[in-house]
Design a protein around this motif. Structure first.
Motif, short mmCIF file in Angstrom:
data_model
loop_
_atom_site.label_atom_id
_atom_site.label_comp_id
_atom_site.label_asym_id
_atom_site.label_seq_id
_atom_site.Cartn_x
_atom_site.Cartn_y
_atom_site.Cartn_z
N HIS A 191 0.80 -1.22 0.00
CA HIS A 191 0.00 0.00 0.00
C HIS A 191 0.84 1.28 0.00
CE1 HIS A 191 -2.85 -3.04 1.65
NE2 HIS A 191 -3.69 -2.38 0.90
N PHE A 195 -0.37 5.31 0.41
CA PHE A 195 0.06 6.23 1.47
C PHE A 195 0.60 7.52 0.87
CE2 PHE A 195 1.36 2.17 3.97
CZ PHE A 195 0.02 1.88 4.23
N TYR A 288 -6.08 1.94 7.66
CA TYR A 288 -5.49 2.48 8.90
C TYR A 288 -4.53 1.46 9.52
CZ TYR A 288 -5.00 4.20 13.65
OH TYR A 288 -4.47 4.63 14.85
N ARG A 290 -2.93 -1.00 8.05
CA ARG A 290 -1.73 -1.14 7.21
C ARG A 290 -0.79 0.05 7.41
NH1 ARG A 290 -4.83 -4.93 6.83
NH2 ARG A 290 -5.40 -6.11 4.96
N TRP A 291 -1.38 1.24 7.46
CA TRP A 291 -0.58 2.45 7.66
C TRP A 291 0.08 2.45 9.03
CZ3 TRP A 291 1.96 6.51 5.96
CH2 TRP A 291 2.26 7.54 6.86
N TYR A 294 3.17 0.33 9.05
CA TYR A 294 4.26 0.97 8.30
C TYR A 294 4.79 2.19 9.05
CZ TYR A 294 6.51 3.82 4.69
OH TYR A 294 7.40 4.60 3.99
N ALA A 295 3.88 3.02 9.52
CA ALA A 295 4.28 4.27 10.18
C ALA A 295 5.07 4.01 11.45
CB ALA A 295 3.03 5.11 10.49
N PRO A 304 -3.81 8.15 8.68
CA PRO A 304 -4.06 8.36 7.25
C PRO A 304 -4.83 9.64 6.97
CG PRO A 304 -4.41 6.07 7.79
CD PRO A 304 -4.20 6.79 9.10
#
Length: 368
Positions: A191, A195, A288, A290-291, A294-295, A304
């Protein structure tokens, strides 16, 4: 209450009754020569008269339910649930049984005042004001007598909700780090282009999730749908959400990279531009999660939705407010700027160039 009765008009061979309501005079008829024809014409007149009476007697509680049903049908469950919460907490306790026609300007102001006194944030107060104006606008469209609220001021000292945005160094991280670690193994983040798209487009997460490949036009992206957290496809947050996004160099690069990403995962025939990894529509809740993963791994501290705030924050010093509102579909302070209808020729292109310059300065052409 009606005092007259229907009379038989021999020339036209029908019963006729004339009644008046709010300065409007109407006649109702029945061709049946018997007494039941007289009663039929009178029933028609009574129904018309009672319609006005019912509207004048309509109470806020019943009208709010009708409004909720309309919003749910038009904009989906998400928007409706927020408004139902506003109604339940700030309007129903005092005004549920009050006639809409009896609501005063001060009543509407007191609703804002009560929420302010309770310490609610400026954003919440604006949401309450938005509900009130939408509700009253709908009632006016339905010819329900109601005083449309004017000058519902939000106190200047209402507390602000703290918003997190990505600082320039974090934005550069977002555009250089494309891996995510799962079970101790780093791999490409499926994703990542979604992003990055949020950061350079100003789209709301649900709006991005609802983007189809058919929304890609030669010089812009056309907004058509949004997906809410309940997985419903809606027409967006409001009328201003339906807008165009200029295809800057960054957006074009990300679109091309995403199309290649989909092809690499066997999803080239997927109708969605930013689907989930299985090709199904991406739910903002999943986005959210997935972010967040990563974040957290790359030290990025925002949500997000706050990527949209990031876009607005870094663009506002270089892009005139009118153009920025055009791009992000912002309805806030609409009366101040008076931006309605179609954009003036060239405005979208101008906005795109200005936005591109902003991100050139931050990312130093590291994308592309």
């Amino acid at each position: 209450m009606r005092k007259n009765e229907a009379i038989w008009i021999e020339k036209s061979k029908r019963w006729q009754i004339k009644v008046q309501k709010d300065g409007v005079r109407r006649a109702f008829y029945s061709p049946d020569p018997k007494k039941r024809g007289k009663a039929e014409a009178e029933r028609k007149a009574d129904r018309w008269l009672e319609t006005g009476s019912r509207k004048e007697a309509a109470r806020i509680g019943a009208l709010a339910k009708e409004f909720a049903e309309y919003e749910s049908a038009m904009y989906g469950t998400g928007n409706n649930r927020q408004h139902e919460s506003i109604y339940r907490n700030w309007i129903a306790p005092k005004y549920e049984h009050k006639k809409a026609a009896d609501m005063t300007q001060q009543d509407w102001k007191n609703i804002i005042k009560d929420a302010y006194t309770a310490g609610r944030s400026k954003k919440t107060l604006k949401n309450i004001r938005g509900y009130i104006t939408s509700f009253c606008g709908y009632m006016e469209d339905c010819d329900v007598p109601i005083k449309y609220p004017r000058k519902l001021k939000i106190p200047d000292d209402a507390p602000e909700q703290e918003k997190n945005i990505l600082q320039p160094s974090q934005l550069r991280t977002l555009f250089t780090e494309d891996t995510v670690t799962t079970r101790g193994k780093a791999g490409p983040c499926f994703h990542i282009y979604a992003f990055r798209f949020l950061a350079v487009s100003g789209y709301r997460p649900g709006e991005m999730c609802g983007l189809r490949k058919t929304d890609l036009k030669k010089t812009y992206l056309k907004f058509t749908n949004s997906i809410n957290i309940y997985g419903e496809l809606t027409t967006g947050k409001n009328e201003r959400a339906r807008r165009k996004l200029p295809r800057t160099t960054y957006i074009n690069t990300l679109i091309n990279q995403q199309l290649e990403n989909l092809k690499a995962h066997g999803l080239e025939d997927c109708q969605w531009l930013f689907p989930d990894a299985d090709g199904e529509p991406l739910n903002p809740k999943k986005l959210y999660k997935r972010w967040k993963k990563y974040a957290d791994q790359h030290g990025l501290t925002c949500s997000p939705y706050e990527l949209r705030h990031t876009f607005i924050s870094v663009s506002k010093s270089a892009v005139p407010a009118e153009l920025l509102k055009l791009v992000v579909g912002h309805s806030e302070s609409m009366d101040t700027f008076g931006v309605y209808g179609h954009e003036v020729d060239g405005e979208l292109k101008q906005a795109g160039k200005l936005i591109e310059g902003v991100f050139d300065g931050i990312l130093k052409n590291e994308v592309g």
